[in-house]
Structures are given as C-alpha cells and as structure tokens.
Design a protein around this motif. Structure first.
Motif, PDB file in Angstrom:
ATOM      1  N   ASP A 151       0.832  -1.219   0.000  1.00 13.25           N
ATOM      2  CA  ASP A 151       0.000   0.000   0.000  1.00 13.25           C
ATOM      3  C   ASP A 151       0.864   1.266   0.000  1.00 13.25           C
ATOM      4  N   TYR A 152       1.991   1.227   0.739  1.00 15.20           N
ATOM      5  CA  TYR A 152       2.701   2.488   1.002  1.00 15.20           C
ATOM      6  C   TYR A 152       4.084   2.613   0.350  1.00 15.20           C
ATOM      7  N   SER A 153       4.658   1.504  -0.164  1.00 13.13           N
ATOM      8  CA  SER A 153       6.081   1.572  -0.565  1.00 13.13           C
ATOM      9  C   SER A 153       6.310   2.571  -1.711  1.00 13.13           C
ATOM     10  N   ALA A 154       5.468   2.542  -2.719  1.00 18.26           N
ATOM     11  CA  ALA A 154       5.651   3.482  -3.833  1.00 18.26           C
ATOM     12  C   ALA A 154       5.399   4.912  -3.372  1.00 18.26           C
ATOM     13  N   GLY A 155       4.333   5.097  -2.606  1.00 22.16           N
ATOM     14  CA  GLY A 155       3.965   6.439  -2.153  1.00 22.16           C
ATOM     15  C   GLY A 155       5.057   7.085  -1.317  1.00 22.16           C
ATOM     16  N   MET A 156       5.670   6.270  -0.451  1.00 18.45           N
ATOM     17  CA  MET A 156       6.748   6.810   0.400  1.00 18.45           C
ATOM     18  C   MET A 156       7.889   7.392  -0.427  1.00 18.45           C
ATOM     19  N   ILE A 157       8.242   6.670  -1.481  1.00 19.63           N
ATOM     20  CA  ILE A 157       9.369   7.109  -2.320  1.00 19.63           C
ATOM     21  C   ILE A 157       9.000   8.403  -3.060  1.00 19.63           C
ATOM     22  N   ILE A 158       7.774   8.458  -3.562  1.00 18.72           N
ATOM     23  CA  ILE A 158       7.344   9.641  -4.322  1.00 18.72           C
ATOM     24  C   ILE A 158       7.269  10.862  -3.396  1.00 18.72           C
ATOM     25  N   ILE A 159       6.730  10.657  -2.187  1.00 19.78           N
ATOM     26  CA  ILE A 159       6.588  11.768  -1.233  1.00 19.78           C
ATOM     27  C   ILE A 159       7.967  12.253  -0.771  1.00 19.78           C
ATOM     28  N   ASP A 160       8.853  11.330  -0.557  1.00 23.66           N
ATOM     29  CA  ASP A 160      10.233  11.690  -0.188  1.00 23.66           C
ATOM     30  C   ASP A 160      10.866  12.580  -1.255  1.00 23.66           C
ATOM     31  N   GLU A 161      10.681  12.198  -2.492  1.00 21.75           N
ATOM     32  CA  GLU A 161      11.275  12.954  -3.606  1.00 21.75           C
ATOM     33  C   GLU A 161      10.602  14.308  -3.790  1.00 21.75           C
ATOM     34  N   ALA A 162       9.368  14.428  -3.295  1.00 23.12           N
ATOM     35  CA  ALA A 162       8.668  15.718  -3.392  1.00 23.12           C
ATOM     36  C   ALA A 162       8.959  16.583  -2.163  1.00 23.12           C
ATOM     37  N   GLY A 163       9.819  16.083  -1.257  1.00 23.58           N
ATOM     38  CA  GLY A 163      10.229  16.895  -0.106  1.00 23.58           C
ATOM     39  C   GLY A 163       9.422  16.655   1.143  1.00 23.58           C
ATOM     40  N   GLY A 164       8.594  15.608   1.156  1.00 20.55           N
ATOM     41  CA  GLY A 164       7.794  15.303   2.343  1.00 20.55           C
ATOM     42  C   GLY A 164       8.473  14.272   3.225  1.00 20.55           C
ATOM     43  N   ARG A 165       7.743  13.855   4.246  1.00 22.46           N
ATOM     44  CA  ARG A 165       8.318  12.890   5.195  1.00 22.46           C
ATOM     45  C   ARG A 165       7.270  11.843   5.546  1.00 22.46           C
ATOM     46  N   THR A 166       7.728  10.578   5.691  1.00 24.21           N
ATOM     47  CA  THR A 166       6.838   9.468   6.047  1.00 24.21           C
ATOM     48  C   THR A 166       7.459   8.654   7.178  1.00 24.21           C
TER      49      THR A 166
END
Ligand code: IPD
Ligand code: CA
Ligand code: CA
Ligand code: CA
Length: 272
Positions: free
Chosen positions: A208-223
């Motif tokens: 559920d979360y593995s792809a989203g985490m990487i994309i959010i990280d690259e957009a400057g967010g944190r998970t």
C-alpha cells in the motif's frame, strides 16, 4: 532499458490490462471479512506484472498482495513490491478511483516508486535523486502547512475504535477537513502533489505504502509511522505522511497521547 523506465512501461501495460479485463465479468470474493474483497482482476493483474518482470529480470524478486513472494523475508537484490489494484472496494463498487502501485528497492534502499491512477490515466512516479513527477510534469517541493489550515487524508473507520479513536477524532476537530479516497496509494500521490497536506493510516501493508513513500520523499515530504518511527519496509505499520511541518505537528500530537500509544503498541508491537 533501465528498471525505472521498464517499471513505467509495465505499470501502464497493467493499467491497460485492467481496463480491458474489467469489461468482462469477474468474480468477487471476500478475504478475511465481508468488507475485505478480492477479484479475479486483482489476481490476474498481479500475475501479469509478476510474469513481465521475471521475463525481463529473472533474478529480481517480487512481493505482491495477492500471494506472490510470501516467503521473502529480506531486502537483498532488486525487490519489487506490487499492489495490482489498490482500492479494490472502489474497483468493485465504482470501477474507478483505484491504482496500481509499485515500489522498487535495491539492496534495501529505495529506488523508484510508481502509482498509476488507472481510470484517470495519470502516472505518479519518482526515482530517488531525480524528483517526483505527475506524468512528465515535475512536482514542486511540498510546502509546509499547519493542521488548522490543511486537508488531511483519513479513513473515518478509525474514529470509532476504542483506544485509538479519540486521537483521530481530535484530528477531525482540529483540521480544516478530512478526505478519504479509498486507495492509500492514490491518497499518497495526492499528498505528494499537495492536494492533501498529510494522510494518516492506522494499518497499511508494504504494497500500500512503498511506492507512495518514495514519491513523497522525492517531493520533499516525510513518512514515518504515527509515532514518528521509521518504517520497516517489509512490515505492516501505521503511516503518517505529509509535508515536513505538518508531519512534525502530527507526530508530536500522537506521541503526547498515552492511550493512543498503548493502542498502537497493542496492534503493532514495541518500538523497533
Ligand atoms: C486498501 C486501500 C484502502 C486502505 C486499506 C487498504 P486494497 O488496499 O488502500 O484505501 O484503507 O487499508 O488495504 O486492499 O484495496 O489493495
Ligand atoms: Ca486487498
Ligand atoms: Ca492496497
Ligand atoms: Ca490490492
């Protein structure tokens, strides 16, 4: 061809496969409970992606929600984490608002994340170090926000739970408003684009979360998880993802609530 470009190609092919297959009849079964559904299309799409990857990269390993890679316990080599349909309830009830989600890790390090909004025809993607994209448009760095001026992704089900419910209820009271889209992967893509400032989930699986985490990280967010602890990518956990300021505000909030911490420990175990 590089893994990233190959991943973009097969996720779009998987989306085309689903769009064709859903025009025919498909079987819907309940898994663990009557609200937890799986269809033939989920299973066939996972097999489709699994076979495409192994055809091209026979030594890669694949974990999928519908049964592939259940024996995988370490992150060595190239590991693909696949959710063939994220948002199966939306798929069954709406035939829209679902995604294919793929995260790729190399020797335990994040490599790329891909989330396809199948019916919207939009691909959210990122390779570590190269930025996050919505199709071919690079996403802006996520902007900091505060809870009282934010839209937060949250499933209402968590509000009615005994020990953890009051913490989620306070978020509903304090934030501008909540949204629930029924696909964790799409919701994470919306966080990356800034449509949502953050999203909170009490229990998600790696697919559920593995792809989203990487994309959010690259957009400057944190998970992290809801207690601010780093995620172990092979485990289910709670997830808190958002811009850095609201991430801090929300982890401070959850970690100051003793009942919530106890409820979290009961479900997810002790601090790693
Ligand atoms: C589900 C969706 C849903 C989330 C659930 C997930 P599935 O995935 O992402 O939004 O609330 O926890 O299990 O089963 O549709 O792939
Ligand atoms: Ca499922
Ligand atoms: Ca899922
Ligand atoms: Ca799924």
């Amino acid at each position: 061809m590089e893994i990233y470009e190959f991943g973009q190609r097969i996720i779009r092919e998987a989306g085309d496969f689903i769009k064709l297959r859903m025009k025919e009849d498909f079987k819907v079964d309940a898994k663990l409970n009557p609200h937890d559904l799986v269809t033939d299309v989920d299973k066939e799409t996972e097999t489709y992606i699994y076979e495409r990857i192994l055809e091209r990269y026979p030594d890669h390993r694949i974990i999928g929600e519908e049964g592939h890679g259940t024996d995988i316990e370490d992150m060595s080599g190239v590991l693909w984490i696949v959710d063939p349909i994220d948002g199966t309830l939306n798929f069954v009830h709406q035939l829209q608002n679902f995604a294919v989600s793929i995260g790729v890790y190399v020797d335990g390090e994040p490599y790329c994340g891909l989330i396809l909004d199948v019916m919207g025809g939009v691909l959210y993607h990122a390779r570590v170090g190269s930025g996050a994209f919505k199709d071919d448009i690079r996403l802006d760095e996520m902007r900091d926000t505060t809870l009282d001026r934010s839209l937060i992704g949250m499933n209402a089900n968590w509000v009615i739970k005994d020990q953890i419910g009051p913490a989620f209820k306070k978020i509903v009271e304090q934030t501008r408003s909540t949204r629930s889209y029924g696909s964790a992967a799409l919701e994470m893509a919306y966080v990356a684009t800034g449509i949502l400032s953050a999203s909170v989930f009490f229990r998600l699986h790696p697919w559920d979360y593995s792809a989203g985490m990487i994309i959010i990280d690259e957009a400057g967010g944190r998970t992290t998880n809801l207690l601010g602890e780093e995620i172990d990518i092979l485990k289910k956990d709670s997830i808190l993802t958002g811009n850095k300021a609201i991430h801090k505000e929300l982890t401070d909030y959850f970690t100051s609530d003793a009942a919530f911490i106890a409820g979290h420990r009961r479900v997810h175990g002790e601090k790693r």
